[in-house]
Design a protein around this motif. Structure first.
Motif, short mmCIF file in Angstrom:
data_model
loop_
_atom_site.label_atom_id
_atom_site.label_comp_id
_atom_site.label_asym_id
_atom_site.label_seq_id
_atom_site.Cartn_x
_atom_site.Cartn_y
_atom_site.Cartn_z
N PHE A 194 35.37 -83.62 -51.62
CA PHE A 194 36.72 -83.84 -52.27
C PHE A 194 36.67 -83.47 -53.79
CE2 PHE A 194 40.34 -86.23 -53.72
CZ PHE A 194 41.32 -85.98 -52.75
N LEU A 195 37.29 -82.50 -54.39
CA LEU A 195 37.32 -82.08 -55.60
C LEU A 195 38.36 -82.26 -56.50
CD1 LEU A 195 35.96 -78.35 -54.40
CD2 LEU A 195 34.59 -80.36 -55.11
N ASN A 196 37.94 -82.24 -57.90
CA ASN A 196 38.88 -82.18 -58.83
C ASN A 196 39.58 -83.64 -58.89
OD1 ASN A 196 40.09 -81.11 -61.60
ND2 ASN A 196 41.94 -80.74 -60.33
N GLN A 197 39.06 -84.55 -58.48
CA GLN A 197 39.72 -85.99 -58.28
C GLN A 197 40.16 -86.70 -59.58
OE1 GLN A 197 37.54 -88.47 -55.77
NE2 GLN A 197 38.91 -90.04 -55.47
N GLN A 198 39.64 -86.11 -60.78
CA GLN A 198 40.35 -86.52 -62.11
C GLN A 198 41.24 -85.64 -62.61
OE1 GLN A 198 37.12 -87.79 -64.67
NE2 GLN A 198 35.66 -88.48 -63.07
N GLY A 199 41.55 -84.72 -61.74
CA GLY A 199 42.70 -83.66 -62.23
C GLY A 199 43.88 -83.55 -61.17
N ARG A 200 44.48 -82.75 -61.30
CA ARG A 200 45.70 -82.04 -60.42
C ARG A 200 45.89 -80.61 -60.18
NH1 ARG A 200 49.41 -85.82 -58.32
NH2 ARG A 200 49.10 -87.91 -59.25
N PRO A 201 45.65 -80.26 -59.25
CA PRO A 201 45.61 -80.77 -57.96
C PRO A 201 44.03 -81.24 -57.55
CG PRO A 201 46.15 -78.41 -57.37
CD PRO A 201 45.89 -78.59 -59.00
N ALA A 202 43.87 -82.25 -56.85
CA ALA A 202 42.47 -82.45 -56.11
C ALA A 202 42.53 -81.48 -54.86
CB ALA A 202 42.40 -83.83 -55.70
N LEU A 203 41.57 -81.22 -54.28
CA LEU A 203 41.26 -80.43 -53.19
C LEU A 203 40.41 -80.85 -52.07
CD1 LEU A 203 40.65 -78.67 -55.73
CD2 LEU A 203 41.53 -76.81 -54.50
N ARG A 204 40.23 -80.88 -50.73
CA ARG A 204 39.38 -81.05 -49.94
C ARG A 204 39.08 -79.57 -49.32
NH1 ARG A 204 36.88 -84.90 -47.75
NH2 ARG A 204 38.55 -86.31 -48.18
N ALA A 205 37.65 -79.37 -49.26
CA ALA A 205 37.28 -78.00 -48.98
C ALA A 205 35.79 -78.08 -48.24
CB ALA A 205 36.97 -77.20 -50.37
N MET A 206 35.51 -77.13 -47.68
CA MET A 206 34.32 -76.89 -47.14
C MET A 206 33.05 -76.83 -48.08
SD MET A 206 33.02 -73.82 -44.74
CE MET A 206 33.97 -74.30 -43.28
N ARG A 207 31.99 -77.57 -47.93
CA ARG A 207 30.82 -77.61 -48.71
C ARG A 207 30.03 -76.47 -48.76
NH1 ARG A 207 28.13 -81.56 -50.97
NH2 ARG A 207 29.14 -83.48 -49.73
N THR A 208 30.05 -75.45 -49.72
CA THR A 208 29.25 -74.55 -49.95
C THR A 208 28.48 -74.31 -51.33
OG1 THR A 208 31.12 -73.32 -51.63
CG2 THR A 208 31.19 -73.06 -49.11
N GLU A 209 27.96 -73.40 -51.99
CA GLU A 209 27.23 -73.82 -52.88
C GLU A 209 28.20 -73.79 -54.34
OE1 GLU A 209 23.94 -70.93 -55.92
OE2 GLU A 209 24.32 -70.69 -53.62
N ARG A 210 29.05 -73.09 -54.08
CA ARG A 210 30.30 -73.09 -55.12
C ARG A 210 30.73 -74.41 -55.21
NH1 ARG A 210 34.54 -69.60 -57.81
NH2 ARG A 210 33.55 -67.88 -56.96
N THR A 211 31.51 -74.97 -54.05
CA THR A 211 32.12 -76.35 -53.95
C THR A 211 31.04 -77.42 -54.31
OG1 THR A 211 31.90 -76.59 -51.64
CG2 THR A 211 33.89 -75.47 -52.54
N GLU A 247 28.52 -77.51 -56.48
CA GLU A 247 28.62 -77.53 -57.87
C GLU A 247 29.85 -77.95 -58.52
OE1 GLU A 247 27.82 -73.47 -59.00
OE2 GLU A 247 25.71 -73.54 -58.38
N LEU A 248 31.02 -77.65 -58.06
CA LEU A 248 32.37 -78.13 -58.51
C LEU A 248 32.45 -79.70 -58.31
CD1 LEU A 248 34.62 -75.31 -57.60
CD2 LEU A 248 33.86 -75.95 -59.83
N GLU A 249 31.80 -80.16 -57.21
CA GLU A 249 31.89 -81.54 -56.76
C GLU A 249 31.29 -82.47 -57.82
OE1 GLU A 249 31.02 -84.53 -53.00
OE2 GLU A 249 29.57 -82.81 -53.27
N LEU A 250 30.47 -81.87 -58.68
CA LEU A 250 29.69 -82.73 -59.85
C LEU A 250 30.65 -82.79 -61.16
CD1 LEU A 250 26.04 -81.18 -59.56
CD2 LEU A 250 27.05 -83.22 -58.38
N LEU A 251 31.93 -82.15 -61.02
CA LEU A 251 32.67 -82.03 -62.20
C LEU A 251 33.71 -82.94 -61.58
CD1 LEU A 251 32.90 -78.22 -62.68
CD2 LEU A 251 31.30 -79.73 -63.85
N GLY A 252 34.13 -83.67 -62.79
CA GLY A 252 35.29 -84.52 -62.45
C GLY A 252 36.58 -84.14 -62.55
N GLN A 253 36.64 -82.85 -63.30
CA GLN A 253 37.85 -82.18 -63.43
C GLN A 253 37.58 -80.76 -63.86
OE1 GLN A 253 40.31 -84.15 -66.43
NE2 GLN A 253 42.05 -82.60 -66.20
N PHE A 254 38.47 -79.80 -63.32
CA PHE A 254 38.42 -78.42 -63.53
C PHE A 254 39.66 -77.77 -63.17
CE2 PHE A 254 36.83 -79.13 -59.26
CZ PHE A 254 37.54 -77.90 -58.55
N GLN A 255 39.90 -76.71 -63.52
CA GLN A 255 40.88 -75.89 -63.26
C GLN A 255 40.87 -75.18 -61.87
OE1 GLN A 255 43.77 -76.04 -64.92
NE2 GLN A 255 42.86 -77.22 -66.12
#
Length: 315
Positions: A227-244, A246-254
């Motif tokens: 579950f990504l970008n939980q401190q931003g909008r929109p949040a996303l649920r996605a498959m776990r990959t190397e990219r996602t 890494e993004l999971e560790l970020l509270g907010q991104f574009q």
């Protein structure tokens, strides 16, 4: 022999035999998939979130060639700002629309004046009540288990669905965590009159996405989404990959900076090219099946679940 058709408010509104709706995934929810769903007696949906209106108009024309059954369209309002999407959808002659990612005040009246039933996607009770104030005909109540763009504060379907049901009277389509007859029966027990399937349809043999993505779903576990970008909008649920991962560790991104190469993921099979939006039910999907098989087995399992409950607990 086909399962018995369901008669309720949603099937009466839409004309389908089975109140099973295919999720409106951008670029994916086009004629190849949607016609297979509609021909099975359920409701295929054509997307507009890609913004490729010329291509989508062609897909609607294909639908009329491929099926004589009902189908609908989705308008993801945040993705088509500044366009004539409302007039465009009305011109396609369909009679059912789901709206999402924005205020239904922007389009509900216009669609209804054109004879189109409008169901709005909601992830919270507050948003459901606002949609009712806008006059929608029904709701798609979407729990946080589902894949795709999400509210940053996700609520599980088992909490959200009965909460909204007890405060509203309009027909409800349940979404998030639903992939078979047992989960459909559970949704109906909590007040739904229809269900929406996303990841199950994404991974079916009629879906146009690359086999790499489908195979990753078949091999995945229930814990293999993030579950990504939980401190931003929109949040996303996605498959776990190397990219996602890494993004999971970020509270907010574009998020859209990571969607530029989405077609390389969808149709080229590069799971690291973008964010593969996928629901938690990937842990329950283990093999390639057609859309028709999914619809038929879901309905069969639905009736079997009801019979089993009645045999064990009926009075």
């Amino acid at each position: 022999m086909n399962p018995k058709a369901i008669h309720n408010r949603i099937t009466e509104m839409t004309g389908v035999d089975y109140p099973i709706f295919q999720a409106p995934m951008g670029w994916i929810a086009r004629a190849q998939l949607a016609s297979a769903v509609s021909n099975s007696g359920a409701m295929g949906i054509i997307e507009t979130s890609s913004g490729e209106f010329d291509a989508i108009k062609g897909e609607v024309a294909k639908m009329h060639d491929l099926t004589d059954k009902p189908f609908g369209m989705n308008v993801a309002l945040a993705f088509v700002k500044g366009t004539n999407v409302i007039d465009f959808v009305i011109e396609q002659g369909i009679k059912f629309v789901t709206t999402s990612s924005g205020s239904p005040n922007l389009c509900t009246r216009q669609f209804q004046e054109a004879g189109i039933k409008v169901f709005h996607v909601v992830p919270t009770l507050d948003m459901a009540l606002k949609a009712l104030d806008a006059g929608v005909d029904g709701l798609v109540v979407e729990g946080g288990e589902g894949g795709g763009f999400k509210n940053p504060q996700p609520v599980a379907t088992m909490v959200l669905l009965p909460l909204i049901r007890e405060r509203t009277e309009v027909p409800i389509i349940a979404a998030g965590g639903i992939c078979d007859g047992a989960t459909m029966a559970a949704a109906f027990a909590m007040g739904a009159e229809g269900v929406q399937l996303g990841t199950a349809m994404l991974s079916c043999t009629d879906s146009p996405v690359h086999p790499n993505w489908k195979n990753a779903i078949y091999q995945g576990k229930e814990t293999d989404t993030v579950f990504l970008n939980q401190q931003g909008r929109p949040a996303l649920r996605a498959m776990r990959t190397e990219r996602t991962g890494e993004l999971e560790l970020l509270g907010q991104f574009q998020p859209f900076e990571h969607m530029a190469n989405i077609l390389d993921l969808y149709f080229g099979g590069d799971l690291e090219a973008a964010i593969p939006l996928t629901g938690q039910v990937m842990g329950r999907i283990h093999e390639a099946r057609s859309a028709a098989d999914i619809v038929t087995s879901t309905m069969t399992g639905f009736y079997q679940s009801l019979s089993r409950l009645d045999a064990s607990y009926g009075q």
